[in-house]
Design a protein around this motif. Structure first.
Motif, mmCIF file in Angstrom:
data_model
loop_
_atom_site.group_PDB
_atom_site.id
_atom_site.type_symbol
_atom_site.label_atom_id
_atom_site.label_comp_id
_atom_site.label_asym_id
_atom_site.label_seq_id
_atom_site.Cartn_x
_atom_site.Cartn_y
_atom_site.Cartn_z
ATOM 1 N N PHE A 139 0.830 -1.204 0.000
ATOM 2 C CA PHE A 139 0.000 0.000 0.000
ATOM 3 C C PHE A 139 0.866 1.256 0.000
ATOM 4 O O PHE A 139 0.337 2.358 -0.047
ATOM 5 C CB PHE A 139 -0.874 0.020 1.258
ATOM 6 N N LYS A 140 2.191 1.068 0.044
ATOM 7 C CA LYS A 140 3.085 2.228 0.193
ATOM 8 C C LYS A 140 2.848 3.223 -0.948
ATOM 9 O O LYS A 140 2.780 2.823 -2.117
ATOM 10 C CB LYS A 140 4.547 1.754 0.202
ATOM 11 N N ASP A 141 2.665 4.490 -0.603
ATOM 12 C CA ASP A 141 2.469 5.589 -1.554
ATOM 13 C C ASP A 141 1.151 5.523 -2.322
ATOM 14 O O ASP A 141 0.962 6.251 -3.300
ATOM 15 C CB ASP A 141 3.639 5.683 -2.549
ATOM 16 N N LEU A 142 0.237 4.650 -1.895
ATOM 17 C CA LEU A 142 -1.060 4.535 -2.587
ATOM 18 C C LEU A 142 -1.963 5.709 -2.217
ATOM 19 O O LEU A 142 -2.120 6.036 -1.034
ATOM 20 C CB LEU A 142 -1.714 3.214 -2.143
ATOM 21 N N HIS A 143 -2.566 6.337 -3.224
ATOM 22 C CA HIS A 143 -3.611 7.337 -2.954
ATOM 23 C C HIS A 143 -4.910 6.587 -2.630
ATOM 24 O O HIS A 143 -5.221 5.583 -3.277
ATOM 25 C CB HIS A 143 -3.862 8.211 -4.189
ATOM 26 N N ILE A 144 -5.663 7.097 -1.652
ATOM 27 C CA ILE A 144 -6.939 6.452 -1.305
ATOM 28 C C ILE A 144 -8.048 7.419 -1.708
ATOM 29 O O ILE A 144 -8.395 8.344 -0.966
ATOM 30 C CB ILE A 144 -6.961 6.071 0.178
ATOM 31 N N ILE A 145 -8.567 7.211 -2.904
ATOM 32 C CA ILE A 145 -9.502 8.169 -3.501
ATOM 33 C C ILE A 145 -10.919 7.597 -3.535
ATOM 34 O O ILE A 145 -11.886 8.287 -3.237
ATOM 35 C CB ILE A 145 -9.065 8.528 -4.956
ATOM 36 N N SER A 146 -11.023 6.323 -3.948
ATOM 37 C CA SER A 146 -12.337 5.707 -4.112
ATOM 38 C C SER A 146 -12.222 4.225 -3.775
ATOM 39 O O SER A 146 -11.170 3.612 -4.017
ATOM 40 C CB SER A 146 -12.776 5.871 -5.572
ATOM 41 N N ALA A 201 -12.161 16.439 -6.299
ATOM 42 C CA ALA A 201 -11.038 17.235 -5.768
ATOM 43 C C ALA A 201 -9.883 16.337 -5.322
ATOM 44 O O ALA A 201 -8.708 16.661 -5.548
ATOM 45 C CB ALA A 201 -11.510 18.105 -4.609
ATOM 46 N N ALA A 202 -10.198 15.209 -4.687
ATOM 47 C CA ALA A 202 -9.125 14.329 -4.192
ATOM 48 C C ALA A 202 -8.361 13.712 -5.358
ATOM 49 O O ALA A 202 -7.128 13.581 -5.316
ATOM 50 C CB ALA A 202 -9.709 13.242 -3.289
ATOM 51 N N GLN A 203 -9.098 13.351 -6.416
ATOM 52 C CA GLN A 203 -8.441 12.801 -7.603
ATOM 53 C C GLN A 203 -7.494 13.852 -8.195
ATOM 54 O O GLN A 203 -6.333 13.556 -8.509
ATOM 55 C CB GLN A 203 -9.505 12.383 -8.633
ATOM 56 N N LEU A 204 -7.996 15.091 -8.296
ATOM 57 C CA LEU A 204 -7.160 16.171 -8.831
ATOM 58 C C LEU A 204 -5.918 16.358 -7.957
ATOM 59 O O LEU A 204 -4.793 16.448 -8.466
ATOM 60 C CB LEU A 204 -7.965 17.475 -8.903
ATOM 61 N N ALA A 205 -6.117 16.367 -6.637
ATOM 62 C CA ALA A 205 -4.981 16.552 -5.722
ATOM 63 C C ALA A 205 -3.948 15.451 -5.935
ATOM 64 O O ALA A 205 -2.732 15.707 -5.922
ATOM 65 C CB ALA A 205 -5.478 16.562 -4.273
ATOM 66 N N SER A 206 -4.420 14.223 -6.149
ATOM 67 C CA SER A 206 -3.483 13.091 -6.295
ATOM 68 C C SER A 206 -2.612 13.261 -7.540
ATOM 69 O O SER A 206 -1.499 12.752 -7.600
ATOM 70 C CB SER A 206 -4.240 11.764 -6.336
ATOM 71 N N THR A 212 -4.736 28.115 -6.066
ATOM 72 C CA THR A 212 -5.503 26.950 -6.516
ATOM 73 C C THR A 212 -5.232 25.747 -5.613
ATOM 74 O O THR A 212 -4.207 25.698 -4.905
ATOM 75 C CB THR A 212 -5.106 26.551 -7.949
ATOM 76 N N LEU A 213 -6.123 24.752 -5.708
ATOM 77 C CA LEU A 213 -5.917 23.515 -4.952
ATOM 78 C C LEU A 213 -4.625 22.832 -5.420
ATOM 79 O O LEU A 213 -3.830 22.361 -4.606
ATOM 80 C CB LEU A 213 -7.122 22.577 -5.143
ATOM 81 N N ALA A 214 -4.401 22.830 -6.735
ATOM 82 C CA ALA A 214 -3.207 22.162 -7.276
ATOM 83 C C ALA A 214 -1.933 22.783 -6.697
ATOM 84 O O ALA A 214 -1.021 22.068 -6.262
ATOM 85 C CB ALA A 214 -3.212 22.262 -8.794
#
Ligand code: CP
Length: 308
Positions: free
Chosen positions: A3-10, A113-118, A89-91
């Motif tokens: 799971f290392k460095d995994l984004h948790i989006i959905s 937004a979380a997807q964009l942040a990732s 901006t968020l980015a």
């Protein structure tokens, strides 16, 4: 499995094996949360906390989880007091905060937004709710609660309330489909679960029933999962008022339930659960909030690579 460095989006990124691994890790860490002790698993790591919408449980349980594992928390604080108020901006904000932290928890009012942040972050993003979209860490803690207090295999569950805007039920439906749950959907017609999610469940051979009355399901279910009508997501306040009090769980209603039925709610509640239910054996929602701590400990330790 890493799971290392995994984004948790959905939740859609997670297989049943991956979910079970998170739940097993949470169970291993639960004594630290329950005994309110401290470990040093995340010593030297910093968690960035960015909340663009109000929160009590998600923010505080993430902060508790990080501190109990020996790490530090760096909060953006009030959005109005940050440079976002000057138009950043968020980015750009994410590109700055990722230089200060080892992972970022983000709650935002905009879906996606979380997807964009990732896409702009070199550290894992943990989606703490994006508009009416997803709230995956809530789903992990809901599954953990069901596993600890009831059972995941062969589960019969009713999801009741605002199934249209309630992001927790959207993520939960998908995850429950991996365990073959039977799902009853209870809502007024204005707040039905979006058709595409119902179709997706049916395409996975999940038995789905829809009704407007809790009485139709109460005798047969193991878990009743209630949700708040999401006032903040209604474009028209008049439409909100029409459905605001469409769900009420009372001790009288629960007399018809199985003795082992658990009532869950992601909280905060408004009028959905009569406070007299709190003293019954069915009430499970405050335990559910507590389980947010071991589950978020597990997610933080896994994405920061401190546990495998
Ligand atoms: N369940 C949940 O997300 O609660 P908060 O809004 O208080 O974080």
């Amino acid at each position: 499995m890493t799971f290392k460095d995994l984004h948790i989006i959905s939740m859609k990124s997670f297989s049943r094996d991956m979910i079970d691994h998170v739940l097993n890790t949470a169970e291993m860490l639960e004594p630290i949360a329950r005994d309110k002790t401290k470990s040093d698993i995340l010593k030297g790591k910093v968690l960035g906390v960015m909340f663009f919408e109000p929160s009590t449980r998600t923010r505080m349980s993430f902060e508790t989880a990080m501190m109990r594992l020996g790490g530090d928390v760096l909060s953006l604080g009030s959005v109005d007091a940050s440079s976002i108020a000057k138009g950043e901006t968020l980015a750009d904000t994410i590109r700055v905060v990722d230089g200060y932290t080892n992972a970022i928890v983000l709650r935002h009012n905009k879906e996606g937004a979380a997807q964009l942040a990732s896409e702009f972050s070199s550290v894992p993003i943990l989606n703490a709710g994006d508009g009416a979209g997803h709230h995956p860490t809530q789903t992990f803690l809901d599954l953990y609660t069901i596993r600890r207090e009831s059972h995941l295999d062969g589960l019969k569950i009713a999801l009741a309330g605002d199934l249209k805007y309630g992001r927790t039920v959207h993520s939960l439906c998908y995850a429950l489909s991996l365990y073959g749950a039977e799902i009853t959907l209870i809502s007024p017609k204005e707040l039905r679960l979006p058709a595409e999610i119902i179709e997706d469940l049916k395409s996975r051979n999940i038995k789905v029933t829809e009704t407007e009355a809790i009485e139709d399901a109460i005798e047969d279910i193991d878990v009743l999962y209630a949700t708040r009508v999401q006032k903040e997501r209604f474009p028209d306040p008049a439409e909100y008022r029409k459905v605001a009090n469409s769900l009420l769980i009372t001790p009288e209603l629960l007399e018809k339930a199985k003795p082992e039925l658990k009532v869950m709610h992601p909280l905060p509640r408004t009028n959905e659960i009569d406070p007299r239910v709190d003293n019954t054996k069915h009430a499970c929602y405050f335990k559910q909030s507590f389980y947010g701590v071991p589950v978020r400990m597990a997610l933080l330790a896994l994405v920061m690579g401190a546990l495998e």
